[in-house]
Motif scaffolding. Structure first.
Motif, PDB file in Angstrom:
ATOM      1  N   THR A  15       1.139  -0.693   0.299  1.00 41.91           N
ATOM      2  CA  THR A  15      -0.200  -0.224   0.280  1.00 41.91           C
ATOM      3  C   THR A  15       0.624   1.381   0.339  1.00 41.91           C
ATOM      4  O   THR A  15       0.219   2.655  -1.232  1.00 41.91           O
ATOM      5  CB  THR A  15      -1.091  -0.001   1.091  1.00 41.91           C
ATOM      6  OG1 THR A  15      -1.561  -1.345   1.219  1.00 41.91           O
ATOM      7  CG2 THR A  15      -1.920   1.349   1.099  1.00 41.91           C
ATOM      8  N   LEU A  67      -5.538   5.989   0.534  1.00 43.45           N
ATOM      9  CA  LEU A  67      -4.611   4.557   0.742  1.00 43.45           C
ATOM     10  C   LEU A  67      -3.783   4.585   2.018  1.00 43.45           C
ATOM     11  O   LEU A  67      -4.652   3.850   2.731  1.00 43.45           O
ATOM     12  CB  LEU A  67      -3.623   4.619  -0.378  1.00 43.45           C
ATOM     13  CG  LEU A  67      -4.231   3.945  -1.862  1.00 43.45           C
ATOM     14  CD1 LEU A  67      -3.041   4.520  -2.857  1.00 43.45           C
ATOM     15  CD2 LEU A  67      -4.797   2.633  -2.054  1.00 43.45           C
ATOM     16  N   ARG A  75      -5.758   3.201   5.095  1.00 43.75           N
ATOM     17  CA  ARG A  75      -5.589   1.935   5.057  1.00 43.75           C
ATOM     18  C   ARG A  75      -4.314   1.062   5.815  1.00 43.75           C
ATOM     19  O   ARG A  75      -4.099  -0.100   5.881  1.00 43.75           O
ATOM     20  CB  ARG A  75      -5.350   1.175   3.459  1.00 43.75           C
ATOM     21  CG  ARG A  75      -6.405   1.268   2.488  1.00 43.75           C
ATOM     22  CD  ARG A  75      -6.842   0.941   1.829  1.00 43.75           C
ATOM     23  NE  ARG A  75      -6.704  -0.531   1.288  1.00 43.75           N
ATOM     24  CZ  ARG A  75      -6.256  -1.492   0.220  1.00 43.75           C
ATOM     25  NH1 ARG A  75      -5.581  -0.668  -0.712  1.00 43.75           N
ATOM     26  NH2 ARG A  75      -5.432  -3.066   0.459  1.00 43.75           N
TER      27      ARG A  75
END
Length: 371
Positions: free
Chosen positions: A198, A363, A366
């Motif tokens: 990620t 993102l 996350r």
């Protein structure tokens, strides 16, 4: 600031100077050697691909063995490649010389980032200074232009001097124990590959945004404000200056507020500021350019420390990806962005680029702070 950190930062600058010097050589290679644009594009491609693709390989090697000697050796290799351009009469020889520079740059970063983590103790501020050295080295590369303009490519052997100076100031640091290996069992913890993937995606989004902005900014501002080529080029100084400020701020903000909070807010600001660059029709867009540069560079050193904490047993691999492979993604997509700008407009491309930092914000949600 520790003396060792300053020395390591200066050494970093002496290497990344060669990453930025290849485009400076292009017009001289065209003028003196008669190479066409396709031929010189091969030089840029060779330097970029070798520097980015080979870097994770050196990361794997430094994860397996401690190789502090690789730092000064890679510095000299990077400088030697550029120096050989002056005596490279054939195209294959010149291409190999530029490739040698790319390999030197690639070999430096994984071991140097490992050493920086050891020297700074993983300090966010310390790593931001290490990153700043590289950014400054890249930014001052055009200073080689006047030398080459005066003496031609025959003066290129002199360009090895920054590498020699960088090695000279770094070797004492290595002898003093600054390159102590960080062994996985000493760090503890386990590798979190999903989080690292990620983070890599976030770095790729930043790379595309920054490369697209730096490629088209001068041209766009010139068109938007009806400026001359020289005047519009000054916009890049605002961009680079903002990058310096952002790099220094990143470590301090992360120390106070945490890395993920700092990244999240900086990318949110970058999205809004870049939208301002694309949409503001007055000279006020210079303010948005500076704000965009600061916001995009605040997370730069934080990417490195986060990656190293997500993969504590793969510190070298992390450095190869965060400083090499993922960062080069913007350069790979630059032709596609140019084609899109030609088919539509620069304003539309810059507006679309503003969505990438916004996606990076999503993102970051996350991710969790490594323990």
């Amino acid at each position: 600031m520790q003396r060792k950190t300053v020395l390591l930062s200066a050494g970093h600058g002496s290497v990344d100077l060669y990453e930025g010097i290849v485009p400076v050589l292009v017009p001289f290679l065209v003028a003196e050697r008669g190479y066409d644009y396709l031929a010189v594009s091969g030089f840029v491609l060779a330097a970029t691909l070798l520097s980015s693709v080979v870097q994770p390989v050196f990361g794997l090697l430094t994860d397996r063995w401690s190789m502090p000697w690789l730092i000064p050796a890679s510095m000299i290799t990077a400088g030697l490649g550029v120096a050989l351009i002056g005596v490279a009469e054939s195209y294959p020889f010149a291409l190999a010389a530029i490739g040698l520079t790319g390999i030197g740059v690639a070999a430096y970063h994984p071991q140097a980032a490992r050493t920086a983590r050891s020297v700074t103790g993983g300090s966010h501020v310390g790593m931001s200074w290490f990153s700043l050295g590289g950014n400054l080295g890249f930014a001052v590369a055009p200073a080689a232009g006047p030398l080459l303009a005066y003496a031609g490519l025959a003066a290129s052997p002199l360009l090895i001097l920054p590498a020699v100076a960088g090695a000279a100031i770094t070797v004492p640091l290595l002898r003093s124990g600054g390159a102590a290996r960080l062994r996985p069992r000493e760090l503890g913890g386990v590798d979190d590959w999903p989080a690292f993937r990620t983070l890599t995606a976030i770095i790729v989004l930043r790379s595309i945004t920054y490369v697209g902005l730096s490629t088209f900014l001068g041209l766009y501002v010139g068109q938007r404000l009806h400026l001359s080529a020289g005047a519009s080029a000054t916009t890049l100084f605002v961009l680079f200056g903002g990058g310096v400020i952002g790099t220094l701020l990143g470590g301090r903000l992360a120390t106070r507020y945490g890395r993920l909070v700092t990244m999240r807010w900086s990318y949110a600001v970058a999205a809004l500021a870049l939208a301002g660059v694309a949409l503001i029709p007055t000279a006020a867009l210079f303010l948005f350019v500076a704000l965009t540069a600061i916001a995009l560079y605040i997370p730069f050193s934080l990417h490195i420390t986060l990656g190293q904490d997500y993969l504590p047993t793969r510190v070298g691999t992390v450095s190869g990806v965060t400083l090499g492979l993922a960062v080069s993604a913007g350069g790979v997509l630059a032709p596609a962005l140019a084609a899109a700008a030609k088919a539509t407009s620069l304003q539309l491309v810059l507006t679309c680029l503003a969505t990438l930092p916004a996606l990076a914000v999503l993102l970051t949600r996350r991710l969790a702070e490594p323990t």
